[in-house]
Design a protein around this motif. Structure first.
Motif, PDB file in Angstrom:
ATOM      1  N   MET A   1       0.824  -1.200  -0.200  1.00 23.61           N
ATOM      2  CA  MET A   1      -0.055   0.046   0.094  1.00 23.61           C
ATOM      3  C   MET A   1       0.845   1.246   0.217  1.00 23.61           C
ATOM      4  N   ASP A   2       0.451   2.120  -0.609  1.00 19.78           N
ATOM      5  CA  ASP A   2       1.070   3.556  -0.926  1.00 19.78           C
ATOM      6  C   ASP A   2       0.520   4.415   0.176  1.00 19.78           C
ATOM      7  N   THR A   3       1.421   5.195   1.070  1.00 22.06           N
ATOM      8  CA  THR A   3       1.077   5.943   2.180  1.00 22.06           C
ATOM      9  C   THR A   3       1.047   7.184   1.330  1.00 22.06           C
ATOM     10  N   ASN A   4       0.996   7.725   0.307  1.00 17.93           N
ATOM     11  CA  ASN A   4       0.749   9.121  -0.312  1.00 17.93           C
ATOM     12  C   ASN A   4       1.207  10.440   0.288  1.00 17.93           C
ATOM     13  N   LEU A   5       2.688  10.127   0.930  1.00 18.99           N
ATOM     14  CA  LEU A   5       3.206  11.180   1.385  1.00 18.99           C
ATOM     15  C   LEU A   5       4.059  12.016   0.132  1.00 18.99           C
ATOM     16  N   PRO A   6       3.727  13.296   0.086  1.00 16.62           N
ATOM     17  CA  PRO A   6       4.343  14.201  -0.967  1.00 16.62           C
ATOM     18  C   PRO A   6       6.037  13.951  -1.102  1.00 16.62           C
ATOM     19  N   VAL A   7       6.267  13.817  -2.271  1.00 15.15           N
ATOM     20  CA  VAL A   7       7.633  13.835  -2.695  1.00 15.15           C
ATOM     21  C   VAL A   7       8.401  15.036  -2.249  1.00 15.15           C
ATOM     22  N   SER A   8       9.438  15.288  -1.535  1.00 17.75           N
ATOM     23  CA  SER A   8       9.971  16.454  -1.288  1.00 17.75           C
ATOM     24  C   SER A   8      11.458  16.445  -1.401  1.00 17.75           C
ATOM     25  N   GLY A  74      -2.036  24.242  10.104  1.00 18.46           N
ATOM     26  CA  GLY A  74      -1.325  25.513   9.838  1.00 18.46           C
ATOM     27  C   GLY A  74       0.089  25.113   9.665  1.00 18.46           C
ATOM     28  N   GLN A  75       0.603  24.135  10.162  1.00 20.77           N
ATOM     29  CA  GLN A  75       1.855  23.661  10.202  1.00 20.77           C
ATOM     30  C   GLN A  75       2.390  23.011   8.811  1.00 20.77           C
ATOM     31  N   LYS A  76       3.184  23.939   7.970  1.00 22.86           N
ATOM     32  CA  LYS A  76       3.208  23.577   6.475  1.00 22.86           C
ATOM     33  C   LYS A  76       3.919  22.103   6.128  1.00 22.86           C
ATOM     34  N   ASN A  77       4.995  21.924   7.223  1.00 23.73           N
ATOM     35  CA  ASN A  77       5.969  20.695   6.925  1.00 23.73           C
ATOM     36  C   ASN A  77       5.656  19.570   7.760  1.00 23.73           C
ATOM     37  N   PHE A  78       4.322  19.515   8.024  1.00 26.36           N
ATOM     38  CA  PHE A  78       3.725  18.650   8.762  1.00 26.36           C
ATOM     39  C   PHE A  78       2.953  17.565   7.936  1.00 26.36           C
ATOM     40  N   PHE A  79       2.987  16.219   8.200  1.00 28.30           N
ATOM     41  CA  PHE A  79       2.229  15.312   7.648  1.00 28.30           C
ATOM     42  C   PHE A  79       2.123  14.034   8.765  1.00 28.30           C
ATOM     43  N   TYR A  80       0.760  13.741   8.676  1.00 28.84           N
ATOM     44  CA  TYR A  80       0.532  12.697   9.767  1.00 28.84           C
ATOM     45  C   TYR A  80      -0.347  11.522   8.813  1.00 28.84           C
ATOM     46  N   ARG A  81       0.203  10.415   9.330  1.00 31.97           N
ATOM     47  CA  ARG A  81      -0.495   8.943   9.091  1.00 31.97           C
ATOM     48  C   ARG A  81      -0.921   8.227  10.208  1.00 31.97           C
ATOM     49  N   MET A  82      -2.143   7.824  10.332  1.00 29.38           N
ATOM     50  CA  MET A  82      -2.645   7.056  11.302  1.00 29.38           C
ATOM     51  C   MET A  82      -2.224   5.429  11.080  1.00 29.38           C
ATOM     52  N   ALA A  83      -1.247   4.870  11.804  1.00 28.63           N
ATOM     53  CA  ALA A  83      -0.902   3.735  11.484  1.00 28.63           C
ATOM     54  C   ALA A  83      -0.248   3.120  12.709  1.00 28.63           C
ATOM     55  N   ASP A  84      -0.060   1.787  12.610  1.00 22.02           N
ATOM     56  CA  ASP A  84       0.688   0.977  13.488  1.00 22.02           C
ATOM     57  C   ASP A  84       2.010   0.747  12.954  1.00 22.02           C
ATOM     58  N   VAL A  85       3.091   1.079  13.634  1.00 21.72           N
ATOM     59  CA  VAL A  85       4.477   0.699  13.197  1.00 21.72           C
ATOM     60  C   VAL A  85       4.833  -0.833  13.320  1.00 21.72           C
ATOM     61  N   GLU A  86       5.187  -1.369  12.525  1.00 20.28           N
ATOM     62  CA  GLU A  86       5.335  -2.861  12.742  1.00 20.28           C
ATOM     63  C   GLU A  86       6.789  -3.184  12.692  1.00 20.28           C
ATOM     64  N   GLN A  87       7.641  -2.518  12.020  1.00 19.86           N
ATOM     65  CA  GLN A  87       9.083  -2.818  11.740  1.00 19.86           C
ATOM     66  C   GLN A  87       9.797  -1.711  11.232  1.00 19.86           C
ATOM     67  N   THR A  97       4.437  -0.293   8.068  1.00 24.69           N
ATOM     68  CA  THR A  97       3.367   0.012   9.003  1.00 24.69           C
ATOM     69  C   THR A  97       2.221  -0.786   8.734  1.00 24.69           C
ATOM     70  N   SER A  98       1.233  -0.455   9.174  1.00 21.37           N
ATOM     71  CA  SER A  98      -0.117  -1.125   8.775  1.00 21.37           C
ATOM     72  C   SER A  98      -0.963  -0.434   7.708  1.00 21.37           C
ATOM     73  N   VAL A  99      -0.370   0.739   7.165  1.00 18.23           N
ATOM     74  CA  VAL A  99      -0.774   1.273   6.037  1.00 18.23           C
ATOM     75  C   VAL A  99       0.185   1.237   4.856  1.00 18.23           C
ATOM     76  N   GLY A 100       1.462   0.581   4.962  1.00 13.62           N
ATOM     77  CA  GLY A 100       2.371   0.744   3.855  1.00 13.62           C
ATOM     78  C   GLY A 100       3.810   0.945   4.410  1.00 13.62           C
ATOM     79  N   SER A 101       4.614   1.211   3.504  1.00 14.45           N
ATOM     80  CA  SER A 101       6.067   1.523   3.853  1.00 14.45           C
ATOM     81  C   SER A 101       6.464   2.905   3.914  1.00 14.45           C
ATOM     82  N   ILE A 102       7.244   3.318   4.804  1.00 15.19           N
ATOM     83  CA  ILE A 102       7.389   4.744   4.872  1.00 15.19           C
ATOM     84  C   ILE A 102       9.029   4.857   4.715  1.00 15.19           C
ATOM     85  N   ARG A 103       9.451   5.784   3.929  1.00  9.84           N
ATOM     86  CA  ARG A 103      10.962   5.806   3.851  1.00  9.84           C
ATOM     87  C   ARG A 103      11.380   7.072   4.779  1.00  9.84           C
ATOM     88  N   TYR A 104      12.517   6.895   5.492  1.00  6.74           N
ATOM     89  CA  TYR A 104      13.027   8.121   6.426  1.00  6.74           C
ATOM     90  C   TYR A 104      14.388   8.513   5.814  1.00  6.74           C
TER      91      TYR A 104
END
Ligand SMILES: Cc1cc2nc3c(=O)[nH]c(=O)nc-3n(C[C@H](O)[C@H](O)[C@H](O)COP(=O)(O)OP(=O)(O)OC[C@H]3O[C@@H](n4cnc5c(N)ncnc54)[C@H](O)[C@@H]3O)c2cc1C
Length: 459
Positions: A1-8, A74-87, A97-104
């Motif tokens: 699943m894609d978490t659809n976080l904006p590319v930056s 109003g915090q422009k650089n902020f993004f939230y995903r409701m998810a359980d981090v599994e690994q 996570t329970s809604v897909g992978s997130i790169r950091y």
């Protein structure tokens, strides 16, 4: 699943958990040239120090929680995903996570802690815990459900087990919840249950150590014990509950307290996330960090708050699991992340202890401040109320809490005792939101003999 976080093009800082540490860190990074991504399984920030007030009907659940998205509107650089981090996968800088992978680019664990049952399986299965809002609401429902059941039985032993409450753990949470329950017994229950003889109801506070409020001053420990004695709470020191089965809280092989209601506030473990090398997981499952809150051997991974095990010369067992530690580490880490981005060397964290406090009941609290300053009574109580009111998140929550407290104070009543969502132990979910494996199904059998502990009836 894609978490659809904006590319930056900005580096991405992913924070797991929006408790005291995660929230403060994300706020502190609001002007930083980074993309901030917060992942939390709940869509709200939970003010844990007031959970016991929700459990005892003094505060509404909504007044100690605040929606994460609203906090950061109003915090422009902020993004939230409701998810359980599994690994965590440090090799690829990715979270599963329970809604897909997130790169950091940078990862911060701010996952807090979980109840520690010390491997006591019967307690984990049957006790009530108080780590989350659902826990607190379950506890409130369970106590009132048991009072409704107590009206229906003619068996004195069964009646007493339904009304008795055993709180395990003499830290601030155990002291605060026992005091609050004793006030409920005095002011609320007689009005609601005039058919029950509340002198038979006993509230026990059981502590394995030799004193209450372990890390606080001797004066605070003595004051808290005196206040609880005055309220009729039966404090049992140097006593461990080892088993809780068939409505018996055993403190030795054969001796037990008859009760349906056991509240476990005896300890916590770090809420580690799988995937980190086992050698960084310290005692109590906290993650070993250096003085920059950097996880040992992991250049891009940090941990703050309860889950971080930061050892200092004066705290060889790690900094205490307290909200101010999480908040101070968050602010410091925000500055260190900026230093890292500028190619500078981060600075060491130093904890500033601003004191500790615990409330027992109306007009009764204990406060320790740095420099061996101790005060108690109504001044301590007013200090406790003021500090907690000011630190609650959101203006509405402050107002609602103030109104609820003022109503309780002047009316000696608590409005919140609805059993909206009847609680069954079969519905118990663990801290990760999963249903526990097994729960009691049989109708409890009660000891027909008199209760093992013979103590004066509470007033
Ligand atoms: C009943 C009670 C009373 C307390 N009283 C006091 C007090 O009076 N004073 C005091 O200073 N401290 C008190 N504490 C301790 C204080 O609440 C903690 O020290 C503080 O909350 C730690 O902050 P944190 O940011 O590390 O974690 P938390 O505030 O616990 O936040 C952790 C967050 O991470 C999220 N999370 C965890 N794992 C995952 C995952 N895998 N995936 C997604 N999300 C996840 C959780 O949902 C939560 O929102 C109390 C605690 C309790 C339980």
């Amino acid at each position: 699943m894609d978490t659809n976080l904006p590319v930056s093009s900005l580096p991405r800082v992913v924070i797991i958990g929006c408790g005291f540490g995660g929230l403060r860190l994300a706020k502190s990074l609001r002007h930083a040239p980074v993309q901030v991504v917060v992942v939390d399984r709940n869509n709200y920030h939970n003010f844990q120090p007031l959970l016991y007030q929700v459990a005892t009907g003094a505060l509404e659940a909504d007044s100690i929680a605040y929606p994460i998205r609203k906090i950061f509107a109003g915090q422009k650089n902020f993004f939230y995903r409701m998810a359980d981090v599994e690994q965590v996968d440090p090799a690829t800088n990715t979270l599963r996570t329970s809604v897909g992978s997130i790169r950091y680019d940078y990862l911060v664990l701010a996952t807090g802690s979980l109840t520690n049952f010390f491997g006591l399986e019967s307690i984990e299965r049957n006790a009530m815990q108080i780590k989350s809002i659902p826990n607190a609401l379950n506890l409130r429902s369970f106590i009132f459900q048991n009072f409704e059941k107590a009206l229906l039985t003619d068996d004195p032993a069964e009646k007493q087990a339904l009304m008795n409450i055993v709180v395990v753990g003499g830290g601030p949470t155990g002291v605060e919840i026992s005091g609050s329950l004793a006030e409920m017994r005095k002011h609320v229950l007689p009005k609601d249950y005039p058919e029950l003889d509340l002198r038979a109801m006993q509230i026990f506070l059981v502590e394995a150590g030799a004193e209450l409020l372990g890390p606080m001053s001797k004066a605070s420990q003595a004051d808290a014990k005196r206040y609880l004695d005055e309220l009729g709470v039966l404090v049992k020191l140097n006593t461990s509950i080892k088993k809780f089965e068939d409505n018996r809280a055993y403190y030795s092989e054969t001796k037990f307290i008859p009760t349906e209601n056991l509240v476990w506030a005896a300890g916590v473990n770090g809420a580690e996330v799988p995937g980190l090398p086992p050698e960084v997981v310290a005692r109590n499952k906290r993650i070993t960090v250096n003085r920059w809150n950097q996880v040992e051997g992991q250049a891009h991974i940090f941990a703050i708050g309860d889950v971080a095990n930061m050892v200092t010369d004066d705290m060889p067992r790690g900094l205490p699991m307290l909200a101010p530690v999480a908040q101070q580490q968050a602010e410091h880490l925000a500055e260190n992340l900026l230093r890292l981005l500028r190619g500078e060397t981060p600075k060491d964290f130093a904890y500033k202890n601003k004191g500790s406090m615990a409330i027992v009941s109306r007009n009764k609290a204990v406060v320790d401040l740095p420099g061996n300053v101790h005060f108690n009574g109504i001044f301590g109580w007013a200090t406790w109320l003021f500090v907690h009111l000011m630190t609650l998140v959101g203006f509405r929550n402050k107002v609602v809490a103030f109104v609820d407290w003022a109503f309780s104070y002047f009316s000696s009543d608590q409005a919140l005792r609805l059993i909206i969502r009847p609680f069954s132990r079969r519905d118990v979910k663990d801290d990760k939101g999963k249903k526990s494996a097994e729960h009691r199904t049989a109708t409890p059998e009660y000891n027909p003999t008199p209760p093992a502990i013979q103590t004066p009836a509470a007033s």
